[in-house]
Enzyme design. Sequence first.
Site, short mmCIF file in Angstrom:
data_model
loop_
_atom_site.label_atom_id
_atom_site.label_comp_id
_atom_site.label_asym_id
_atom_site.label_seq_id
_atom_site.Cartn_x
_atom_site.Cartn_y
_atom_site.Cartn_z
N LYS A 65 -2.77 -2.81 -7.39
CA LYS A 65 -3.40 -2.08 -8.84
C LYS A 65 -3.36 -4.21 -9.58
O LYS A 65 -1.95 -4.51 -9.27
CB LYS A 65 -2.74 -2.16 -9.63
CG LYS A 65 -3.06 -2.01 -11.52
CD LYS A 65 -4.47 -1.24 -11.51
CE LYS A 65 -5.30 -1.34 -12.93
NZ LYS A 65 -5.64 -2.43 -13.61
N HIS A 113 0.91 -1.13 0.05
CA HIS A 113 0.38 0.16 0.53
C HIS A 113 0.46 0.93 -0.36
O HIS A 113 0.14 2.10 0.68
CB HIS A 113 -0.87 -0.39 1.33
CG HIS A 113 -2.16 -0.68 1.06
ND1 HIS A 113 -2.62 -1.82 2.79
CD2 HIS A 113 -2.61 -1.08 0.20
CE1 HIS A 113 -3.32 -2.67 1.36
NE2 HIS A 113 -3.65 -2.41 0.40
N LYS A 122 -3.16 -8.78 -6.78
CA LYS A 122 -3.17 -10.05 -8.08
C LYS A 122 -4.73 -10.13 -7.47
O LYS A 122 -5.02 -10.54 -5.82
CB LYS A 122 -2.22 -10.76 -8.24
CG LYS A 122 -2.51 -11.48 -8.94
CD LYS A 122 -1.50 -10.74 -10.52
CE LYS A 122 -2.25 -11.03 -11.99
NZ LYS A 122 -1.05 -10.03 -12.87
N LYS A 168 6.66 -4.14 -10.45
CA LYS A 168 6.87 -3.55 -11.70
C LYS A 168 6.02 -2.30 -11.87
O LYS A 168 6.67 -2.29 -12.32
CB LYS A 168 5.73 -4.78 -12.87
CG LYS A 168 5.72 -4.26 -13.98
CD LYS A 168 3.98 -5.65 -13.77
CE LYS A 168 4.88 -7.13 -14.19
NZ LYS A 168 3.47 -7.99 -14.34
P1 NAD Z 1 -3.97 -16.06 -22.33
O1 NAD Z 1 -5.38 -16.33 -20.91
O2 NAD Z 1 -4.78 -14.76 -22.85
O3 NAD Z 1 -3.32 -16.78 -23.03
C1 NAD Z 1 -2.47 -17.82 -22.08
C2 NAD Z 1 -1.71 -18.75 -23.07
O4 NAD Z 1 -1.77 -19.39 -23.68
C3 NAD Z 1 -3.33 -19.74 -24.02
O5 NAD Z 1 -3.80 -19.05 -24.94
C4 NAD Z 1 -2.95 -20.74 -23.22
O6 NAD Z 1 -4.03 -22.05 -24.41
C5 NAD Z 1 -1.40 -21.12 -23.44
N1 NAD Z 1 -1.21 -22.03 -22.79
C6 NAD Z 1 -1.64 -22.33 -21.82
N2 NAD Z 1 -0.95 -23.85 -21.36
C7 NAD Z 1 0.23 -23.69 -21.90
C8 NAD Z 1 1.58 -24.89 -22.74
N3 NAD Z 1 2.03 -25.12 -21.21
N4 NAD Z 1 2.43 -24.70 -23.60
C9 NAD Z 1 1.87 -24.17 -24.59
N5 NAD Z 1 1.22 -22.70 -24.31
C10 NAD Z 1 0.06 -23.21 -23.06
O7 NAD Z 1 -3.73 -14.87 -21.07
P2 NAD Z 1 -2.28 -14.00 -20.79
O8 NAD Z 1 -3.26 -12.75 -20.77
O9 NAD Z 1 -2.17 -13.75 -22.10
O10 NAD Z 1 -1.21 -14.79 -19.97
C11 NAD Z 1 0.04 -15.01 -20.06
C12 NAD Z 1 0.86 -14.73 -19.53
O11 NAD Z 1 1.15 -13.42 -19.04
C13 NAD Z 1 0.22 -14.95 -17.56
O12 NAD Z 1 1.82 -15.46 -17.09
C14 NAD Z 1 -0.57 -12.94 -17.45
O13 NAD Z 1 0.03 -13.55 -16.03
C15 NAD Z 1 0.85 -12.43 -18.41
N6 NAD Z 1 -0.06 -11.56 -18.08
C16 NAD Z 1 -0.81 -11.09 -18.58
C17 NAD Z 1 -1.01 -9.63 -18.79
C18 NAD Z 1 -2.38 -8.95 -19.74
O14 NAD Z 1 -2.45 -7.50 -20.12
N7 NAD Z 1 -3.32 -9.83 -19.86
C19 NAD Z 1 -0.30 -8.39 -18.39
C20 NAD Z 1 1.29 -8.99 -18.09
C21 NAD Z 1 1.48 -10.08 -17.25
#
Ligand code: NAD
Length: 471
Positions: free
Chosen positions: A69, A63, A105, A93
Amino acid sequence: MSGQISFFKSVENYVDKAAAFTDIPKGLVEQIKACNLVLQIRFPVRVGNDYQVVEAYRVQHSHHRLPTKGGIRYAESVDQDEVMALAALMSYKCALVDVPFGGAKGGIKINPANFTVEQLQSITRRYTTELIKKNFIGPGIDVPAPDYGTGPREMAWILDTYQAFRHGEIDSIACVTGKPVTQNGIRGRAEATGRGVFYGLRECMSHEDDMKKLGLSKGMAGKTMVVQGLGNVGSNAALISQQEGDVKIIGVAEREGSIHGANGIDIEKLLEFRKKTGSIIGFPGTTHIGDAGAALELECDILVPAALENQITSANAAKIKCKIIAEAANGPVSADADPILLQKGIMILPDFYINAGGVTVSYFEWLKNLSHHRFGRLENRFQHNAFGGILDKVEEMTGKQVGARDRDFLTRGGTEIELVNSGLEDTMITAYQQIRETFKQHPDISDVRTAAFVCSLKKIASDYISMGIFP
Ligand code: NAD
Protein backbone atom coordinates in the site's frame (compact mmCIF):
# COMPACT_ATOMS: atom_id res chain seq x y z
CA MET A 1 18.21 16.10 -1.43
CA SER A 2 20.61 17.06 1.33
CA GLY A 3 23.53 16.79 -1.12
CA GLN A 4 25.24 14.04 0.86
CA ILE A 5 23.31 10.82 1.09
CA SER A 6 20.21 9.83 -0.84
CA PHE A 7 16.72 9.80 0.70
CA PHE A 8 16.58 5.98 0.51
CA LYS A 9 20.03 5.65 2.10
CA SER A 10 18.97 7.98 4.91
CA VAL A 11 15.96 5.73 5.64
CA GLU A 12 18.31 2.74 5.65
CA ASN A 13 20.61 4.54 8.09
CA TYR A 14 17.74 5.24 10.48
CA VAL A 15 16.78 1.55 10.34
CA ASP A 16 20.38 0.48 11.06
CA LYS A 17 20.50 2.86 14.03
CA ALA A 18 17.28 1.38 15.43
CA ALA A 19 18.24 -2.24 14.67
CA ALA A 20 21.19 -1.87 17.05
CA PHE A 21 18.64 -1.73 19.90
CA THR A 22 17.08 -5.06 18.85
CA ASP A 23 18.29 -8.64 18.55
CA ILE A 24 16.98 -9.06 14.99
CA PRO A 25 19.53 -11.08 12.96
CA LYS A 26 21.68 -8.85 10.71
CA GLY A 27 20.63 -10.66 7.53
CA LEU A 28 16.98 -10.20 8.37
CA VAL A 29 17.50 -6.46 8.88
CA GLU A 30 19.05 -6.39 5.37
CA GLN A 31 16.00 -8.20 3.97
CA ILE A 32 13.61 -5.82 5.74
CA LYS A 33 15.48 -2.80 4.35
CA ALA A 34 15.55 -4.04 0.74
CA CYS A 35 12.97 -2.96 -1.86
CA ASN A 36 11.44 -6.21 -3.11
CA LEU A 37 10.13 -5.00 -6.48
CA VAL A 38 10.92 -1.87 -8.49
CA LEU A 39 8.94 -1.09 -11.64
CA GLN A 40 10.34 1.60 -13.92
CA ILE A 41 8.01 2.77 -16.68
CA ARG A 42 8.30 5.07 -19.71
CA PHE A 43 5.31 5.91 -21.89
CA PRO A 44 4.31 8.65 -24.33
CA VAL A 45 1.71 11.37 -23.84
CA ARG A 46 0.33 13.51 -26.66
CA VAL A 47 1.10 17.22 -26.13
CA GLY A 48 -0.30 19.31 -28.99
CA ASN A 49 1.13 17.83 -32.19
CA ASP A 50 4.10 16.34 -30.40
CA TYR A 51 4.86 13.55 -27.92
CA GLN A 52 6.34 13.72 -24.47
CA VAL A 53 8.00 10.81 -22.69
CA VAL A 54 6.65 10.30 -19.17
CA GLU A 55 8.88 8.71 -16.52
CA ALA A 56 7.06 6.78 -13.80
CA TYR A 57 7.68 4.25 -11.03
CA ARG A 58 5.95 1.86 -8.68
CA VAL A 59 7.96 0.29 -5.87
CA GLN A 60 6.80 -2.50 -3.58
CA HIS A 61 9.14 -2.34 -0.64
CA SER A 62 8.04 -5.24 1.53
CA HIS A 63 5.78 -8.24 1.05
CA HIS A 64 5.71 -9.38 4.68
CA ARG A 65 2.03 -8.39 4.59
CA LEU A 66 -0.21 -8.17 1.54
CA PRO A 67 -1.46 -6.19 -0.24
CA THR A 68 1.23 -3.55 -0.40
CA LYS A 69 0.00 0.00 0.00
CA GLY A 70 1.20 3.49 -0.74
CA GLY A 71 0.35 6.73 -2.48
CA ILE A 72 1.08 7.94 -5.99
CA ARG A 73 2.95 11.22 -6.30
CA TYR A 74 2.91 13.60 -9.26
CA ALA A 75 5.95 15.87 -8.94
CA GLU A 76 9.00 16.92 -10.91
CA SER A 77 11.19 15.70 -8.04
CA VAL A 78 10.16 12.08 -8.60
CA ASP A 79 13.00 9.64 -9.24
CA GLN A 80 13.65 6.01 -8.37
CA ASP A 81 15.47 6.79 -5.14
CA GLU A 82 12.65 9.02 -3.88
CA VAL A 83 9.97 6.42 -4.65
CA MET A 84 12.06 3.66 -3.01
CA ALA A 85 12.51 5.75 0.14
CA LEU A 86 8.81 6.60 0.31
CA ALA A 87 7.86 2.94 -0.24
CA ALA A 88 10.18 1.88 2.58
CA LEU A 89 8.67 4.49 4.91
CA MET A 90 5.24 3.03 4.10
CA SER A 91 6.33 -0.41 5.38
CA TYR A 92 7.53 1.05 8.68
CA LYS A 93 4.45 3.28 8.93
CA CYS A 94 1.95 0.45 8.37
CA ALA A 95 3.74 -1.74 10.92
CA LEU A 96 3.85 1.07 13.48
CA VAL A 97 0.11 1.76 13.34
CA ASP A 98 -0.89 -1.90 12.93
CA VAL A 99 -2.27 -1.53 9.42
CA PRO A 100 -1.74 -5.00 7.91
CA PHE A 101 -0.08 -3.96 4.64
CA GLY A 102 3.41 -4.01 3.17
CA GLY A 103 4.79 -0.70 1.96
CA ALA A 104 4.69 0.61 -1.61
CA LYS A 105 4.81 3.92 -3.43
CA GLY A 106 4.29 5.26 -6.93
CA GLY A 107 5.48 8.35 -8.67
CA ILE A 108 5.10 10.10 -12.01
CA LYS A 109 7.75 12.67 -12.84
CA ILE A 110 5.53 15.54 -13.98
CA ASN A 111 4.40 18.93 -12.78
CA PRO A 112 0.61 18.53 -12.97
CA ALA A 113 0.28 22.31 -13.47
CA ASN A 114 1.88 21.91 -16.94
CA PHE A 115 -0.86 19.58 -18.22
CA THR A 116 -4.55 19.93 -19.00
CA VAL A 117 -7.06 17.87 -17.03
CA GLU A 118 -7.54 15.68 -20.13
CA GLN A 119 -3.81 15.05 -20.40
CA LEU A 120 -3.60 14.25 -16.69
CA GLN A 121 -6.42 11.77 -17.14
CA SER A 122 -4.58 10.12 -20.06
CA ILE A 123 -1.36 9.93 -18.05
CA THR A 124 -3.16 8.46 -15.02
CA ARG A 125 -5.03 5.88 -17.10
CA ARG A 126 -1.91 4.87 -19.04
CA TYR A 127 0.07 4.54 -15.79
CA THR A 128 -2.72 2.36 -14.33
CA THR A 129 -2.70 0.22 -17.46
CA GLU A 130 1.04 -0.34 -17.08
CA LEU A 131 0.47 -1.37 -13.43
CA ILE A 132 -2.26 -3.81 -14.52
CA LYS A 133 -0.02 -5.29 -17.25
CA LYS A 134 2.72 -5.97 -14.71
CA ASN A 135 0.34 -7.20 -11.98
CA PHE A 136 1.29 -4.22 -9.79
CA ILE A 137 -2.25 -3.28 -8.78
CA GLY A 138 -5.21 -5.14 -7.28
CA PRO A 139 -7.16 -5.38 -4.00
CA GLY A 140 -4.93 -8.21 -2.76
CA ILE A 141 -1.76 -7.16 -4.58
CA ASP A 142 -0.95 -3.47 -4.36
CA VAL A 143 -3.39 -0.67 -3.53
CA PRO A 144 -2.44 2.94 -4.44
CA ALA A 145 -3.76 6.10 -2.75
CA PRO A 146 -3.28 9.87 -3.12
CA ASP A 147 -0.03 11.63 -2.30
CA TYR A 148 1.60 14.93 -3.27
CA GLY A 149 -0.01 16.26 -6.47
CA THR A 150 -2.83 13.70 -6.60
CA GLY A 151 -6.24 13.40 -4.96
CA PRO A 152 -9.68 11.75 -5.20
CA ARG A 153 -10.04 12.73 -8.89
CA GLU A 154 -6.98 10.69 -9.92
CA MET A 155 -8.05 7.78 -7.70
CA ALA A 156 -11.46 7.67 -9.46
CA TRP A 157 -9.66 7.50 -12.86
CA ILE A 158 -7.50 4.65 -11.55
CA LEU A 159 -10.56 2.74 -10.32
CA ASP A 160 -12.40 3.21 -13.61
CA THR A 161 -9.39 2.03 -15.63
CA TYR A 162 -8.91 -1.00 -13.38
CA GLN A 163 -12.58 -1.95 -13.68
CA ALA A 164 -12.44 -1.62 -17.47
CA PHE A 165 -9.76 -4.33 -17.53
CA ARG A 166 -11.02 -6.44 -14.63
CA HIS A 167 -14.69 -6.42 -15.52
CA GLY A 168 -16.67 -8.59 -13.09
CA GLU A 169 -13.98 -8.84 -10.40
CA ILE A 170 -16.17 -8.52 -7.32
CA ASP A 171 -13.65 -6.71 -5.10
CA SER A 172 -12.32 -4.41 -7.81
CA ILE A 173 -13.41 -1.24 -5.95
CA ALA A 174 -10.77 -2.04 -3.31
CA CYS A 175 -7.95 -1.68 -5.89
CA VAL A 176 -7.31 1.93 -4.84
CA THR A 177 -8.20 4.12 -1.83
CA GLY A 178 -8.68 7.84 -1.36
CA LYS A 179 -11.52 7.72 -3.90
CA PRO A 180 -14.32 10.30 -3.90
CA VAL A 181 -17.01 9.33 -1.37
CA THR A 182 -19.46 8.99 -4.27
CA GLN A 183 -17.08 6.52 -5.96
CA ASN A 184 -16.82 4.02 -3.11
CA GLY A 185 -14.54 6.20 -1.00
CA ILE A 186 -14.99 6.74 2.72
CA ARG A 187 -15.95 9.83 4.67
CA GLY A 188 -12.98 11.31 6.51
CA ARG A 189 -10.26 10.05 4.13
CA ALA A 190 -9.60 13.46 2.56
CA GLU A 191 -8.70 15.05 5.90
CA ALA A 192 -7.34 11.86 7.54
CA THR A 193 -3.63 12.63 7.33
CA GLY A 194 -4.05 16.15 8.72
CA ARG A 195 -6.46 14.90 11.39
CA GLY A 196 -3.95 12.20 12.33
CA VAL A 197 -1.25 14.89 12.72
CA PHE A 198 -3.56 16.64 15.18
CA TYR A 199 -4.33 13.45 17.17
CA GLY A 200 -0.63 12.52 17.28
CA LEU A 201 0.44 15.97 18.47
CA ARG A 202 -2.36 16.11 21.04
CA GLU A 203 -1.35 12.73 22.45
CA CYS A 204 2.34 13.63 22.55
CA MET A 205 1.64 16.95 24.24
CA SER A 206 -0.64 15.39 26.84
CA HIS A 207 2.37 13.93 28.73
CA GLU A 208 3.38 16.54 31.28
CA ASP A 209 6.83 15.10 32.03
CA ASP A 210 7.77 14.92 28.33
CA MET A 211 6.61 18.49 27.73
CA LYS A 212 8.47 19.73 30.81
CA LYS A 213 11.74 18.56 29.23
CA LEU A 214 10.95 20.80 26.24
CA GLY A 215 10.10 23.74 28.49
CA LEU A 216 6.42 23.51 27.56
CA SER A 217 3.29 23.14 29.64
CA LYS A 218 1.06 20.16 28.92
CA GLY A 219 -1.60 20.35 26.17
CA MET A 220 -1.97 21.96 22.75
CA ALA A 221 -4.27 24.84 23.61
CA GLY A 222 -2.60 28.24 23.24
CA LYS A 223 0.62 26.80 21.78
CA THR A 224 2.03 28.51 18.68
CA MET A 225 2.28 26.65 15.38
CA VAL A 226 3.89 27.28 11.99
CA VAL A 227 2.82 25.29 8.92
CA GLN A 228 4.67 24.86 5.63
CA GLY A 229 2.46 23.75 2.70
CA LEU A 230 -1.29 24.32 2.58
CA GLY A 231 -2.16 21.28 0.49
CA ASN A 232 -4.22 18.34 1.62
CA VAL A 233 -2.10 17.47 4.65
CA GLY A 234 -0.97 20.94 5.76
CA SER A 235 -4.33 22.68 5.42
CA ASN A 236 -6.19 19.98 7.34
CA ALA A 237 -3.51 19.67 10.05
CA ALA A 238 -3.60 23.45 10.53
CA LEU A 239 -7.38 23.78 10.37
CA ILE A 240 -8.13 20.92 12.78
CA SER A 241 -5.34 21.90 15.21
CA GLN A 242 -6.79 25.41 15.28
CA GLN A 243 -10.46 24.46 15.48
CA GLU A 244 -10.25 21.43 17.78
CA GLY A 245 -6.90 21.91 19.53
CA ASP A 246 -7.07 25.68 19.99
CA VAL A 247 -3.50 26.24 18.79
CA LYS A 248 -2.44 29.68 17.59
CA ILE A 249 -1.07 29.57 14.04
CA ILE A 250 1.46 32.37 13.70
CA GLY A 251 3.20 31.46 10.44
CA VAL A 252 2.37 29.84 7.11
CA ALA A 253 4.52 29.07 4.07
CA GLU A 254 3.41 28.21 0.57
CA ARG A 255 5.26 28.17 -2.78
CA GLU A 256 4.78 31.95 -3.16
CA GLY A 257 6.40 32.79 0.21
CA SER A 258 5.96 32.98 3.97
CA ILE A 259 3.65 35.07 6.13
CA HIS A 260 3.79 35.90 9.83
CA GLY A 261 0.85 36.91 12.00
CA ALA A 262 1.77 37.27 15.67
CA ASN A 263 -1.89 37.55 16.69
CA GLY A 264 -2.87 34.32 14.98
CA ILE A 265 -3.89 33.46 11.41
CA ASP A 266 -7.41 32.20 10.74
CA ILE A 267 -6.68 29.22 8.47
CA GLU A 268 -10.21 28.89 7.11
CA LYS A 269 -10.14 32.53 5.98
CA LEU A 270 -6.57 32.18 4.68
CA LEU A 271 -7.60 29.23 2.50
CA GLU A 272 -10.51 31.25 1.09
CA PHE A 273 -8.17 34.20 0.49
CA ARG A 274 -5.67 32.01 -1.39
CA LYS A 275 -8.46 30.50 -3.48
CA LYS A 276 -9.54 33.98 -4.53
CA THR A 277 -6.16 35.65 -4.99
CA GLY A 278 -3.93 32.67 -5.76
CA SER A 279 -1.55 33.59 -2.94
CA ILE A 280 -1.21 33.78 0.83
CA ILE A 281 0.76 37.02 0.53
CA GLY A 282 -1.25 40.08 1.53
CA PHE A 283 -3.59 38.22 3.88
CA PRO A 284 -4.93 40.84 6.33
CA GLY A 285 -3.16 40.91 9.70
CA THR A 286 0.01 39.23 8.40
CA THR A 287 3.36 40.38 7.07
CA HIS A 288 5.28 38.86 4.17
CA ILE A 289 8.58 37.68 5.65
CA GLY A 290 10.32 36.06 2.70
CA ASP A 291 10.42 32.93 0.57
CA ALA A 292 8.84 29.53 1.32
CA GLY A 293 11.69 28.66 3.68
CA ALA A 294 11.41 31.78 5.86
CA ALA A 295 8.49 30.62 8.02
CA LEU A 296 10.46 27.54 9.07
CA GLU A 297 12.79 29.81 11.02
CA LEU A 298 10.06 31.55 13.04
CA GLU A 299 10.12 31.07 16.81
CA CYS A 300 7.19 28.78 17.72
CA ASP A 301 6.22 25.75 19.80
CA ILE A 302 5.21 23.41 16.95
CA LEU A 303 6.59 23.40 13.41
CA VAL A 304 4.64 21.40 10.83
CA PRO A 305 6.50 20.95 7.53
CA ALA A 306 3.77 19.56 5.24
CA ALA A 307 5.10 20.13 1.72
CA LEU A 308 7.95 17.92 0.51
CA GLU A 309 11.17 16.28 1.68
CA ASN A 310 14.42 18.03 2.58
CA GLN A 311 12.98 21.35 3.67
CA ILE A 312 15.10 21.39 6.85
CA THR A 313 18.69 20.56 5.98
CA SER A 314 22.12 21.28 7.46
CA ALA A 315 21.83 24.68 5.74
CA ASN A 316 18.96 25.94 7.93
CA ALA A 317 18.77 23.46 10.85
CA ALA A 318 20.74 25.70 13.21
CA LYS A 319 18.20 28.50 12.62
CA ILE A 320 15.13 26.43 13.54
CA LYS A 321 13.59 27.81 16.74
CA CYS A 322 10.68 25.48 17.58
CA LYS A 323 10.23 22.93 20.39
CA ILE A 324 8.50 20.18 18.40
CA ILE A 325 8.68 19.30 14.70
CA ALA A 326 5.74 17.25 13.43
CA GLU A 327 6.93 15.75 10.14
CA ALA A 328 3.58 15.89 8.33
CA ALA A 329 5.37 15.56 4.97
CA ASN A 330 7.53 12.55 4.27
CA GLY A 331 11.21 13.22 4.92
CA PRO A 332 11.04 17.01 5.51
CA VAL A 333 14.09 16.81 7.78
CA SER A 334 17.21 15.63 5.94
CA ALA A 335 19.51 13.06 7.54
CA ASP A 336 22.24 15.64 8.17
CA ALA A 337 19.80 18.07 9.82
CA ASP A 338 18.37 15.47 12.21
CA PRO A 339 21.31 15.37 14.68
CA ILE A 340 21.63 19.18 14.64
CA LEU A 341 17.97 19.54 15.66
CA LEU A 342 18.21 16.83 18.32
CA GLN A 343 21.32 18.54 19.69
CA LYS A 344 19.25 21.72 20.04
CA GLY A 345 16.77 19.76 22.18
CA ILE A 346 14.01 19.77 19.55
CA MET A 347 11.60 16.83 19.64
CA ILE A 348 10.93 15.35 16.18
CA LEU A 349 7.74 13.37 15.67
CA PRO A 350 8.80 11.28 12.67
CA ASP A 351 6.90 11.21 9.38
CA PHE A 352 6.07 7.51 9.48
CA TYR A 353 4.24 8.05 12.77
CA ILE A 354 2.73 11.51 12.54
CA ASN A 355 1.41 11.28 8.96
CA ALA A 356 0.09 7.72 9.31
CA GLY A 357 -3.53 8.92 9.46
CA GLY A 358 -3.88 8.71 5.69
CA VAL A 359 -2.98 5.05 5.39
CA THR A 360 -5.02 4.23 8.50
CA VAL A 361 -8.22 5.60 6.97
CA SER A 362 -7.26 4.10 3.60
CA TYR A 363 -7.26 0.77 5.43
CA PHE A 364 -10.78 1.51 6.70
CA GLU A 365 -11.82 2.37 3.12
CA TRP A 366 -10.35 -0.92 1.85
CA LEU A 367 -12.25 -2.82 4.56
CA LYS A 368 -15.45 -0.99 3.62
CA ASN A 369 -14.91 -1.83 -0.06
CA LEU A 370 -14.26 -5.51 0.66
CA SER A 371 -17.35 -5.76 2.85
CA HIS A 372 -19.42 -3.92 0.20
CA HIS A 373 -21.37 -1.86 2.68
CA ARG A 374 -21.08 1.37 4.60
CA PHE A 375 -19.95 1.03 8.23
CA GLY A 376 -22.96 1.16 10.52
CA ARG A 377 -25.54 0.47 7.79
CA LEU A 378 -26.52 -2.97 9.05
CA GLU A 379 -26.44 -2.43 12.77
CA ASN A 380 -27.36 1.22 13.43
CA ARG A 381 -31.14 0.88 13.40
CA PHE A 382 -30.99 -2.37 15.36
CA GLN A 383 -28.77 -0.74 18.00
CA HIS A 384 -31.09 2.27 18.16
CA ASN A 385 -34.10 0.04 18.79
CA ALA A 386 -32.31 -2.27 21.25
CA PHE A 387 -30.78 0.55 23.34
CA GLY A 388 -34.12 2.42 23.18
CA GLY A 389 -35.80 -0.70 24.60
CA ILE A 390 -33.28 -0.86 27.46
CA LEU A 391 -33.86 2.81 28.28
CA ASP A 392 -37.64 2.25 28.22
CA LYS A 393 -37.21 -0.53 30.77
CA VAL A 394 -34.91 1.60 32.95
CA GLU A 395 -37.48 4.41 32.87
CA GLU A 396 -40.26 1.99 33.72
CA MET A 397 -38.32 0.48 36.65
CA THR A 398 -37.02 3.77 38.09
CA GLY A 399 -40.04 5.91 37.30
CA LYS A 400 -37.64 8.57 35.98
CA GLN A 401 -37.39 9.97 32.44
CA VAL A 402 -34.17 10.11 30.40
CA GLY A 403 -33.87 13.54 28.69
CA ALA A 404 -34.31 13.75 24.91
CA ARG A 405 -30.63 14.68 24.29
CA ASP A 406 -29.35 11.86 26.49
CA ARG A 407 -31.75 9.40 24.85
CA ASP A 408 -30.54 10.48 21.43
CA PHE A 409 -26.88 10.04 22.42
CA LEU A 410 -27.39 6.70 24.19
CA THR A 411 -29.42 5.06 21.44
CA ARG A 412 -27.66 6.37 18.35
CA GLY A 413 -25.15 4.18 16.47
CA GLY A 414 -22.09 6.04 15.12
CA THR A 415 -22.18 7.56 11.64
CA GLU A 416 -19.46 6.59 9.17
CA ILE A 417 -17.44 9.74 9.84
CA GLU A 418 -17.71 9.26 13.61
CA LEU A 419 -16.57 5.65 13.37
CA VAL A 420 -13.69 6.55 11.03
CA ASN A 421 -12.47 9.41 13.21
CA SER A 422 -12.68 7.36 16.40
CA GLY A 423 -10.74 4.51 14.74
CA LEU A 424 -8.13 7.01 13.57
CA GLU A 425 -7.90 8.66 17.00
CA ASP A 426 -7.44 5.30 18.70
CA THR A 427 -4.77 4.26 16.18
CA MET A 428 -2.70 7.42 16.64
CA ILE A 429 -2.95 7.25 20.46
CA THR A 430 -2.10 3.54 20.63
CA ALA A 431 0.92 3.91 18.32
CA TYR A 432 2.27 6.83 20.38
CA GLN A 433 1.88 4.82 23.56
CA GLN A 434 3.84 1.97 21.96
CA ILE A 435 6.64 4.39 21.03
CA ARG A 436 6.68 5.78 24.59
CA GLU A 437 6.78 2.26 26.01
CA THR A 438 9.82 1.53 23.83
CA PHE A 439 11.50 4.61 25.29
CA LYS A 440 10.90 3.26 28.77
CA GLN A 441 12.33 -0.14 27.84
CA HIS A 442 15.42 1.43 26.20
CA PRO A 443 16.70 4.37 28.27
CA ASP A 444 19.64 4.55 25.82
CA ILE A 445 17.33 5.61 22.97
CA SER A 446 17.22 9.38 22.88
CA ASP A 447 14.90 10.28 20.01
CA VAL A 448 11.33 9.46 18.97
CA ARG A 449 12.34 8.43 15.44
CA THR A 450 14.64 5.66 16.67
CA ALA A 451 12.07 4.43 19.20
CA ALA A 452 9.40 4.35 16.47
CA PHE A 453 11.71 2.44 14.10
CA VAL A 454 12.40 -0.09 16.86
CA CYS A 455 8.63 -0.68 17.23
CA SER A 456 8.16 -1.17 13.48
CA LEU A 457 11.23 -3.34 12.99
CA LYS A 458 10.24 -5.70 15.79
CA LYS A 459 6.79 -6.20 14.26
CA ILE A 460 8.08 -6.78 10.71
CA ALA A 461 10.84 -9.10 11.94
CA SER A 462 8.31 -11.09 13.94
CA ASP A 463 6.22 -11.57 10.76
CA TYR A 464 9.24 -12.82 8.83
CA ILE A 465 10.29 -15.17 11.62
CA SER A 466 6.83 -16.68 12.07
CA MET A 467 6.18 -16.97 8.31
CA GLY A 468 9.44 -18.76 7.54
CA ILE A 469 11.06 -18.50 4.13
CA PHE A 470 9.65 -19.93 0.92
CA PRO A 471 10.66 -22.43 -0.47
P1 NAD B 1 -0.56 18.41 -1.87
O1 NAD B 1 -0.12 18.35 -3.28
O2 NAD B 1 -2.01 18.35 -1.57
O3 NAD B 1 0.01 19.71 -1.13
C1 NAD B 1 1.33 20.10 -1.07
C2 NAD B 1 1.35 21.61 -0.88
O4 NAD B 1 2.69 22.04 -0.63
C3 NAD B 1 0.87 22.38 -2.11
O5 NAD B 1 -0.11 23.32 -1.72
C4 NAD B 1 2.13 23.05 -2.63
O6 NAD B 1 1.87 24.29 -3.29
C5 NAD B 1 2.92 23.25 -1.36
N1 NAD B 1 4.35 23.42 -1.54
C6 NAD B 1 5.17 22.84 -2.44
N2 NAD B 1 6.44 23.25 -2.26
C7 NAD B 1 6.42 24.09 -1.21
C8 NAD B 1 7.41 24.84 -0.50
N3 NAD B 1 8.69 24.77 -0.86
N4 NAD B 1 7.04 25.59 0.54
C9 NAD B 1 5.74 25.66 0.92
N5 NAD B 1 4.76 24.97 0.31
C10 NAD B 1 5.10 24.21 -0.75
O7 NAD B 1 0.23 17.22 -1.16
P2 NAD B 1 -0.15 16.46 0.18
O8 NAD B 1 -0.96 15.27 -0.18
O9 NAD B 1 -0.64 17.44 1.17
O10 NAD B 1 1.29 15.90 0.61
C11 NAD B 1 2.23 16.71 1.31
C12 NAD B 1 3.23 15.80 1.98
O11 NAD B 1 2.55 14.91 2.87
C13 NAD B 1 4.05 14.92 1.06
O12 NAD B 1 5.34 14.75 1.60
C14 NAD B 1 3.31 13.60 1.11
O13 NAD B 1 4.15 12.49 0.78
C15 NAD B 1 2.90 13.57 2.56
N6 NAD B 1 1.78 12.68 2.85
C16 NAD B 1 0.58 12.82 2.23
C17 NAD B 1 -0.48 11.97 2.55
C18 NAD B 1 -1.85 12.14 1.96
O14 NAD B 1 -2.78 11.45 2.42
N7 NAD B 1 -2.07 13.02 0.98
C19 NAD B 1 -0.29 10.95 3.50
C20 NAD B 1 0.94 10.84 4.14
C21 NAD B 1 1.96 11.71 3.80
